[in-house]
Design a protein around this motif. Structure first.
Motif, short mmCIF file in Angstrom:
data_model
loop_
_atom_site.label_atom_id
_atom_site.label_comp_id
_atom_site.label_asym_id
_atom_site.label_seq_id
_atom_site.Cartn_x
_atom_site.Cartn_y
_atom_site.Cartn_z
N GLN A 3 5.80 10.13 -11.79
CA GLN A 3 4.76 11.11 -11.51
C GLN A 3 3.58 10.84 -12.44
O GLN A 3 3.72 10.24 -13.49
CB GLN A 3 5.29 12.53 -11.76
CG GLN A 3 6.50 12.88 -10.92
CD GLN A 3 6.20 12.88 -9.42
OE1 GLN A 3 5.11 13.24 -9.01
NE2 GLN A 3 7.17 12.45 -8.64
N LYS A 16 5.13 3.96 -4.29
CA LYS A 16 5.25 4.73 -5.53
C LYS A 16 6.39 4.13 -6.36
O LYS A 16 7.52 4.04 -5.89
CB LYS A 16 5.56 6.20 -5.22
CG LYS A 16 4.55 6.86 -4.30
CD LYS A 16 3.19 6.90 -4.94
CE LYS A 16 2.19 7.57 -4.02
NZ LYS A 16 1.06 6.76 -3.71
N PRO A 34 0.82 -1.21 0.00
CA PRO A 34 0.00 0.00 0.00
C PRO A 34 0.86 1.27 0.00
O PRO A 34 1.91 1.32 0.63
CB PRO A 34 -0.80 -0.11 1.30
CG PRO A 34 -0.76 -1.55 1.66
CD PRO A 34 0.53 -2.08 1.13
N GLN A 35 0.42 2.26 -0.74
CA GLN A 35 1.06 3.58 -0.83
C GLN A 35 2.45 3.55 -1.49
O GLN A 35 3.16 4.56 -1.44
CB GLN A 35 1.17 4.25 0.55
CG GLN A 35 -0.14 4.37 1.30
CD GLN A 35 -1.20 5.15 0.54
OE1 GLN A 35 -0.91 6.17 -0.06
NE2 GLN A 35 -2.44 4.67 0.56
N SER A 78 11.11 9.16 -9.13
CA SER A 78 9.77 8.66 -8.83
C SER A 78 8.87 8.93 -10.02
O SER A 78 8.94 10.00 -10.64
CB SER A 78 9.23 9.36 -7.58
OG SER A 78 7.93 8.93 -7.32
N MET A 129 -3.23 5.64 -9.67
CA MET A 129 -3.08 4.83 -8.46
C MET A 129 -4.24 3.86 -8.31
O MET A 129 -5.35 4.13 -8.75
CB MET A 129 -3.01 5.73 -7.23
CG MET A 129 -1.77 6.54 -7.17
SD MET A 129 -1.59 7.26 -5.57
CE MET A 129 -0.62 8.68 -5.98
N GLN A 130 -3.91 2.75 -7.68
CA GLN A 130 -4.93 1.77 -7.35
C GLN A 130 -5.64 2.22 -6.07
O GLN A 130 -5.28 3.24 -5.48
CB GLN A 130 -4.28 0.40 -7.16
CG GLN A 130 -3.52 -0.07 -8.40
CD GLN A 130 -2.64 -1.26 -8.09
OE1 GLN A 130 -2.78 -1.91 -7.08
NE2 GLN A 130 -1.72 -1.55 -8.99
N ASN A 131 -6.60 1.46 -5.64
CA ASN A 131 -7.34 1.81 -4.43
C ASN A 131 -6.46 1.89 -3.19
O ASN A 131 -6.77 2.64 -2.26
CB ASN A 131 -8.47 0.80 -4.18
CG ASN A 131 -9.57 0.94 -5.20
OD1 ASN A 131 -9.73 1.98 -5.81
ND2 ASN A 131 -10.33 -0.13 -5.39
N ASN A 132 -5.38 1.14 -3.15
CA ASN A 132 -4.51 1.15 -1.98
C ASN A 132 -3.39 2.20 -2.06
O ASN A 132 -2.49 2.23 -1.25
CB ASN A 132 -3.90 -0.24 -1.74
CG ASN A 132 -2.97 -0.67 -2.86
OD1 ASN A 132 -2.80 0.03 -3.84
ND2 ASN A 132 -2.38 -1.84 -2.69
N GLY A 133 -3.42 3.08 -3.08
CA GLY A 133 -2.42 4.13 -3.23
C GLY A 133 -1.17 3.68 -3.97
O GLY A 133 -0.26 4.47 -4.16
N ASN A 134 -1.12 2.43 -4.39
CA ASN A 134 0.02 1.89 -5.12
C ASN A 134 -0.15 2.22 -6.61
O ASN A 134 -1.25 2.18 -7.13
CB ASN A 134 0.04 0.37 -4.90
CG ASN A 134 1.26 -0.28 -5.50
OD1 ASN A 134 1.59 -0.07 -6.65
ND2 ASN A 134 1.92 -1.11 -4.69
N ASP A 135 0.94 2.54 -7.28
CA ASP A 135 0.84 2.90 -8.71
C ASP A 135 1.60 1.95 -9.64
O ASP A 135 1.86 2.29 -10.78
CB ASP A 135 1.31 4.33 -8.93
CG ASP A 135 2.80 4.51 -8.74
OD1 ASP A 135 3.45 3.59 -8.21
OD2 ASP A 135 3.32 5.58 -9.10
#
Length: 137
Positions: free
Chosen positions: A87, A37, A34-35, A85, A91-97
């Motif tokens: 930019q 990047k 989760p989260q 990173s 993002m997915q629902n869990n904040g992961n991209d």
């Protein structure tokens, strides 16, 4: 001949490809974190800027076959590959991209690029070997 800019560029490009492989592997390994990047390696754009020069002025020094030959071009340093990173990624629902298919595509491209660089480098040393041995007699 062993200290040529061509060989230095090949070496730095191989370093960049290796770093890109590690970065892609890290992105894939964290696909469910989760989260997280994702990151990418920037090198080819930096190298192109260095080779073409700012304002049309060439930055790299020209190769000279003798120390008394007139130097032209400004000696520049080769850029280092940089991890940046990503930019603007969705993002997915869990904040992961991390996008698995995109990362695998980048991995395949990087593998082909790395293989080409290693073959080109091997060819460079094969030419040197032929010269040392007298043209392959």
């Amino acid at each position: 001949m062993l200290e040529s800019y061509h060989l230095q560029i090949l070496e730095r490009s191989l370093d960049a490809a290796t770093l890109r492989h590690r970065t892609i592997a890290n992105n894939i390994a964290n696909i469910d974190t989760p989260q997280f990047k994702s990151s990418q390696v920037v090198f080819e754009e930096l190298l192109q800027q260095e080779l073409s020069g700012v304002g049309g002025q060439q930055k790299l020094e020209a190769y000279r076959t003798h120390a008394q030959h007139i130097a032209f071009g400004n000696a520049g340093s080769l850029p280092m590959p940089q991890i940046v990173s990503n930019q603007n990624n969705v993002m997915q629902n869990n904040g992961n991209d991390v996008d698995f298919e995109s990362e695998m595509n980048l991995h395949a491209r990087n593998q082909i690029w790395y293989n080409g660089l290693t073959q080109f480098t091997a060819g460079h040393f094969q030419k040197l070997k032929n010269v040392i041995q007298g043209g392959g007699k």
